[in-house]
Design an enzyme around this catalytic site. Structure first.
Site, mmCIF file in Angstrom:
data_model
loop_
_atom_site.group_PDB
_atom_site.id
_atom_site.type_symbol
_atom_site.label_atom_id
_atom_site.label_comp_id
_atom_site.label_asym_id
_atom_site.label_seq_id
_atom_site.Cartn_x
_atom_site.Cartn_y
_atom_site.Cartn_z
ATOM 1 N N SER A 1 14.658 -1.220 -3.771
ATOM 2 C CA SER A 1 14.814 0.045 -3.993
ATOM 3 C C SER A 1 16.399 0.592 -3.242
ATOM 4 O O SER A 1 15.942 0.753 -2.370
ATOM 5 C CB SER A 1 13.786 0.841 -4.568
ATOM 6 O OG SER A 1 14.355 2.055 -4.973
ATOM 7 N N HIS B 1 17.626 -3.319 -7.261
ATOM 8 C CA HIS B 1 16.777 -2.288 -8.185
ATOM 9 C C HIS B 1 17.961 -0.649 -7.427
ATOM 10 O O HIS B 1 17.251 -0.058 -6.704
ATOM 11 C CB HIS B 1 15.533 -2.428 -7.509
ATOM 12 C CG HIS B 1 14.393 -2.003 -8.583
ATOM 13 N ND1 HIS B 1 13.520 -2.162 -9.888
ATOM 14 C CD2 HIS B 1 14.109 -0.072 -8.670
ATOM 15 C CE1 HIS B 1 12.805 -1.717 -9.754
ATOM 16 N NE2 HIS B 1 13.423 -0.560 -9.757
ATOM 17 N N ASP C 1 17.582 2.703 -9.551
ATOM 18 C CA ASP C 1 16.238 3.746 -9.840
ATOM 19 C C ASP C 1 17.405 4.792 -10.324
ATOM 20 O O ASP C 1 17.578 5.309 -9.824
ATOM 21 C CB ASP C 1 14.947 3.862 -9.071
ATOM 22 C CG ASP C 1 14.561 3.338 -8.823
ATOM 23 O OD1 ASP C 1 13.662 3.137 -9.442
ATOM 24 O OD2 ASP C 1 14.277 3.468 -6.911
ATOM 25 N N MET D 1 17.063 8.014 -13.043
ATOM 26 C CA MET D 1 16.382 9.666 -13.169
ATOM 27 C C MET D 1 17.403 10.178 -14.045
ATOM 28 O O MET D 1 18.058 10.485 -13.135
ATOM 29 C CB MET D 1 15.410 9.783 -11.553
ATOM 30 C CG MET D 1 14.669 8.737 -11.261
ATOM 31 S SD MET D 1 13.839 8.808 -9.971
ATOM 32 C CE MET D 1 13.456 7.614 -8.881
ATOM 33 N N HIS E 1 15.814 0.547 -13.750
ATOM 34 C CA HIS E 1 14.835 0.986 -14.244
ATOM 35 C C HIS E 1 15.317 2.419 -14.515
ATOM 36 O O HIS E 1 16.021 2.573 -13.910
ATOM 37 C CB HIS E 1 14.778 0.653 -12.501
ATOM 38 C CG HIS E 1 13.257 1.423 -13.237
ATOM 39 N ND1 HIS E 1 11.659 2.111 -11.842
ATOM 40 C CD2 HIS E 1 12.199 1.579 -14.209
ATOM 41 C CE1 HIS E 1 10.689 2.297 -12.367
ATOM 42 N NE2 HIS E 1 11.159 2.420 -13.840
ATOM 43 N N MET F 1 14.857 6.020 -15.715
ATOM 44 C CA MET F 1 13.780 6.618 -16.289
ATOM 45 C C MET F 1 14.294 7.824 -16.562
ATOM 46 O O MET F 1 14.426 8.976 -15.550
ATOM 47 C CB MET F 1 13.073 6.949 -14.546
ATOM 48 C CG MET F 1 11.596 6.032 -14.023
ATOM 49 S SD MET F 1 12.122 5.830 -11.979
ATOM 50 C CE MET F 1 12.791 5.433 -11.599
ATOM 51 N N MET G 1 4.344 -0.562 -12.657
ATOM 52 C CA MET G 1 4.532 0.683 -11.621
ATOM 53 C C MET G 1 3.095 1.069 -10.485
ATOM 54 O O MET G 1 1.919 1.451 -11.320
ATOM 55 C CB MET G 1 4.974 1.996 -11.910
ATOM 56 C CG MET G 1 5.692 2.219 -13.044
ATOM 57 S SD MET G 1 7.293 2.384 -12.002
ATOM 58 C CE MET G 1 7.149 3.317 -10.829
ATOM 59 N N GLY H 1 9.561 9.047 -10.258
ATOM 60 C CA GLY H 1 10.197 9.716 -9.344
ATOM 61 C C GLY H 1 10.830 9.504 -7.952
ATOM 62 O O GLY H 1 11.558 10.292 -7.990
ATOM 63 N N GLY I 1 8.397 6.221 -1.377
ATOM 64 C CA GLY I 1 8.203 6.814 -0.062
ATOM 65 C C GLY I 1 6.535 7.595 -0.459
ATOM 66 O O GLY I 1 6.142 7.380 -0.186
ATOM 67 N N ASP J 1 6.267 -2.082 -8.812
ATOM 68 C CA ASP J 1 7.475 -1.084 -8.101
ATOM 69 C C ASP J 1 6.305 0.423 -7.415
ATOM 70 O O ASP J 1 6.050 0.895 -8.530
ATOM 71 C CB ASP J 1 8.306 -0.833 -9.081
ATOM 72 C CG ASP J 1 9.245 0.347 -8.790
ATOM 73 O OD1 ASP J 1 9.356 0.730 -7.690
ATOM 74 O OD2 ASP J 1 10.253 0.375 -9.821
ATOM 75 N N GLY J 2 6.481 0.542 -6.351
ATOM 76 C CA GLY J 2 6.179 2.190 -5.690
ATOM 77 C C GLY J 2 5.284 1.482 -4.880
ATOM 78 O O GLY J 2 3.783 0.937 -4.575
ATOM 79 N N GLY J 3 5.273 2.144 -3.489
ATOM 80 C CA GLY J 3 4.416 1.935 -2.630
ATOM 81 C C GLY J 3 3.882 0.844 -1.438
ATOM 82 O O GLY J 3 3.011 0.275 -0.995
ATOM 83 N N GLY K 1 11.835 0.187 -1.584
ATOM 84 C CA GLY K 1 12.549 0.538 -0.903
ATOM 85 C C GLY K 1 12.117 0.797 0.668
ATOM 86 O O GLY K 1 13.114 0.424 1.123
HETATM 87 C C1 DX5 Z 1 9.867 5.319 -8.308
HETATM 88 C C2 DX5 Z 1 11.027 4.175 -7.861
HETATM 89 C C3 DX5 Z 1 10.835 2.833 -6.895
HETATM 90 C C4 DX5 Z 1 10.827 3.571 -5.151
HETATM 91 C C5 DX5 Z 1 10.700 2.536 -4.929
HETATM 92 O O1 DX5 Z 1 10.648 6.076 -9.172
HETATM 93 O O2 DX5 Z 1 10.926 3.064 -9.733
HETATM 94 O O3 DX5 Z 1 11.266 1.909 -7.352
HETATM 95 O O4 DX5 Z 1 11.777 4.189 -5.153
HETATM 96 O O5 DX5 Z 1 10.308 2.879 -3.405
HETATM 97 P P1 DX5 Z 1 8.566 2.823 -2.619
HETATM 98 O O6 DX5 Z 1 9.155 0.945 -2.057
HETATM 99 O O7 DX5 Z 1 9.232 3.567 -1.137
HETATM 100 O O8 DX5 Z 1 8.044 3.503 -3.016
HETATM 101 ZN ZN ZN Z 2 12.218 1.074 -9.483
#
Ligand code: DX5
Ligand code: ZN
Length: 221
Positions: free
Chosen positions: A10, A35, A37, A39, A68, A70, A139, A144, A147, A177-179, A199
């Site tokens: 990401s 990837h 993101d 938003m 992606h 959002m 997710m 949003g 980290g 996706d996420g964490g 990310g």
């Molecule tokens: C959150 C995004 C993710 C996020 C992933 O809304 O969709 O792609 O940036 O970042 P990490 O890997 O740092 O959780």
């Molecule tokens: Zn994402």
């Protein structure tokens, strides 16, 4: 059925002042997808990048752009992201009233269509559209921000979606996706994911660490 897991860094965690070079660096370091993101400060409480930035980044990588969204609404922007060079467009069912139509719009542009499930979105949202999808994005944080910490309850959801995909026997990517960090990646892969978004874990340590970070996430240290 163990095929090599794909890594989709990401770019939300990249250095935004050097975004083109960052995209080139992760591509050379072994990223499978890029990837992106998107938003809108409305569907999620953050604002990131739009189609013009995607277009500007396209020459920096030959990897598929995994966009992606959002944002709400989605439909008025499908053409702009397709024109900008998106290869996969993933959106959230809560973004509009006509999920099936949105999937068809994305596919009509020759792109892969993905549906993203928030941590609280139930799996049965997939019932009527599973066969139409190319990718399902689970997710594992609330969308949003980068980290955030991985939400454990999503592992069971990944396993359940894996079963549903295997039952119909279609080659649908299961992306998480996420964490996702080095400790969590093997658990997510074991639960049946085929694509990991990362990310923070990809970009930590700067460009000289990207190759090692990506191979560690993939499970080849
Ligand atoms: C959150 C995004 C993710 C996020 C992933 O809304 O969709 O792609 O940036 O970042 P990490 O890997 O740092 O959780
Ligand atoms: Zn994402």
């Amino acid at each position: 059925m163990s095929h090599r897991v794909k890594i989709s860094p990401s770019i939300l965690s990249a250095d935004f002042a050097r975004l083109g070079e960052e995209v080139r660096a992760i591509s050379e370091a072994g990223a499978d997808y890029i990837h992106i993101d998107v938003m809108d400060g409305h569907f999620v409480p953050n604002i990131t990048i739009g189609p013009d930035v995607v277009k500007a980044l396209k020459p920096y990588s030959d990897r598929p752009f995994d966009v992606h969204l959002m944002i709400a609404p989605v439909d008025p922007y499908v053409d702009a992201f397709a024109d900008a060079g998106a290869d996969i467009i993933t959106f959230h069912p809560e973004a509009g009233a006509h999920m099936h139509r949105t999937i068809q719009m994305i596919k009509a542009r020759g792109l892969k269509a993905g549906l993203s499930l928030n941590p609280a979105t139930p799996i049965n949202i997939l019932d009527a559209v599973l066969e139409d999808l190319d990718l399902i994005l689970v997710m594992s944080v609330n969308p949003g921000f980068g980290g955030q910490s991985f939400i454990e309850s999503q592992l069971k959801k990944i396993e359940e979606i894996r079963k549903r995909i295997d039952e119909i026997g279609k080659d649908i990517e299961l992306e998480v996706d996420g964490g996702v960090n080095f400790d969590i990646a093997p658990r997510v892969i074991a639960a049946g994911a085929t694509v990991l978004v990362a990310g923070t874990a990809t970009f930590k340590g700067g460009p000289t660490a990207y190759g090692k970070n990506i191979s560690t996430l993939r499970g080849q240290s």
